[in-house]
Design a protein around this motif. Structure first.
Motif, PDB file in Angstrom:
ATOM      1  N   SER A 200       0.539  -0.921   0.269  1.00 10.64           N
ATOM      2  CA  SER A 200       0.100  -0.223  -0.414  1.00 10.64           C
ATOM      3  C   SER A 200       0.944   1.038   0.052  1.00 10.64           C
TER       4      SER A 200
ATOM      5  N   ASP B 240       2.669   2.261  -3.305  1.00  2.94           N
ATOM      6  CA  ASP B 240       1.368   2.387  -4.093  1.00  2.94           C
ATOM      7  C   ASP B 240       1.525   3.665  -4.775  1.00  2.94           C
TER       8      ASP B 240
ATOM      9  N   SER C 283      -1.515   5.588  -3.277  1.00  2.00           N
ATOM     10  CA  SER C 283      -1.010   6.163  -1.557  1.00  2.00           C
ATOM     11  C   SER C 283       0.074   7.275  -1.438  1.00  2.00           C
TER      12      SER C 283
ATOM     13  N   GLY D 136      -6.277  -2.493   5.062  1.00  3.48           N
ATOM     14  CA  GLY D 136      -7.036  -0.769   4.646  1.00  3.48           C
ATOM     15  C   GLY D 136      -6.251  -0.865   5.589  1.00  3.48           C
TER      16      GLY D 136
ATOM     17  N   THR E  72      -6.653   4.841   3.984  1.00  5.98           N
ATOM     18  CA  THR E  72      -6.276   3.978   3.265  1.00  5.98           C
ATOM     19  C   THR E  72      -6.805   2.290   2.747  1.00  5.98           C
TER      20      THR E  72
ATOM     21  N   ALA F 124      -5.887  -0.639   0.609  1.00  6.75           N
ATOM     22  CA  ALA F 124      -5.378  -1.709   0.135  1.00  6.75           C
ATOM     23  C   ALA F 124      -5.422  -1.334  -1.647  1.00  6.75           C
ATOM     24  N   PRO F 125      -4.093  -1.579  -2.748  1.00 11.73           N
ATOM     25  CA  PRO F 125      -4.537  -0.706  -4.188  1.00 11.73           C
ATOM     26  C   PRO F 125      -5.432  -2.109  -4.220  1.00 11.73           C
TER      27      PRO F 125
ATOM     28  N   ARG G 170      -9.277  -1.176  -4.129  1.00  3.82           N
ATOM     29  CA  ARG G 170     -10.825   0.227  -4.674  1.00  3.82           C
ATOM     30  C   ARG G 170     -11.317   0.447  -5.225  1.00  3.82           C
TER      31      ARG G 170
END
Ligand SMILES: CC(C)(COP(=O)(O)OP(=O)(O)OC[C@H]1O[C@@H](n2cnc3c(N)ncnc32)[C@H](O)[C@@H]1OP(=O)(O)O)[C@@H](O)C(=O)NCCC(=O)NCCS
Length: 187
Positions: free
Chosen positions: A39, A42, A45, A89, A108, A110-111, A114
């Motif tokens: 994360s 990224d 982020s 996240g 945030t 986690a990619p 999303r």
């Protein structure tokens, strides 16, 4: 008198996701370090947050320790709804002012998770928990160019109050931040 006492109990907070899956905000564990690194590295982020370049496992471990020992902060890990116990996240909570029972959220996702409504649901859930424990005002500050973050705030029932000028200094640049709030009793 608001009945607000800090720190709040650091319990798991459990609710539902819009599709019916379980949403669980839980304490961090060592196996979250890998997810925190992914994360933190990224680009999405990094653009709007202070993650250092080449964020490492050591940085992530330091972040967890710092959050654990910071008397003004609390941290929940969003459990991955597709993989129980996985990293989905973070939701960070900071005390703004004890007397006015005001706290601030940061987050945030986690990619790989999303755009599925995970953070909107997490922010809604944590707000219920906060209001149950006497919080009066929850704030979120976000760069107005961070459309996803601003959308999360609005979708989770927050009101945009205005723009704080040059409120953040990030990687050598001043940024404006929009401020959003949700009050106990707001629908
Ligand atoms: C901001 C962030 C936490 C949102 O998490 P998420 O779980 O994807 O959020 P959700 O899926 O609940 O909602 C995102 C909303 O923003 C919208 N969105 C995402 N990217 C967008 C973009 N570039 N432009 C406009 N809207 C966008 C999504 O469509 C969604 O809207 P919807 O509810 O109408 O479908 C995530 O993008 C992230 O971790 N970003 C990096 C870290 C960060 O910026 N944190 C916030 C610092 S203030």
């Amino acid at each position: 008198m608001t009945g607000f006492v800090w720190p709040l109990p650091s319990a798991d907070v459990v609710g539902d996701l819009p599709g019916g899956a379980v949403l669980r905000l839980r304490a961090p564990v060592d196996t979250d370090l890998e997810g925190l690194v992914v994360s933190g590295r990224d680009a999405g982020s990094r653009r709007f947050t202070g993650f250092p370049e080449n964020y490492t496992r050591r940085d992530a471990a330091l972040f967890l320790r710092t959050m654990m020992h910071d008397p003004g902060a609390m941290l929940w890990i969003v459990d991955d709804p597709d993989r129980q116990g996985g990293f989905g996240g973070t939701v960070e909570l900071r005390l703004v002012e004890l007397n006015s029972a005001t706290v601030e959220l940061g987050y945030t996702t986690a990619p790989h998770l999303r755009g599925r409504g995970l953070m909107t649901a997490s922010v809604r859930l944590i707000c219920e928990y906060l209001f149950d424990y006497g919080v009066h005002r929850v704030q979120i500050r976000a760069n107005p160019e961070n459309l996803a973050s601003c959308k999360v705030a609005l979708s989770a029932g927050f009101h945009r109050e205005g723009t704080l000028r040059d409120a953040e200094f990030l990687r050598g640049e001043w940024n404006d931040l929009d401020i959003f709030s949700r009050l106990e009793g707001d629908v």
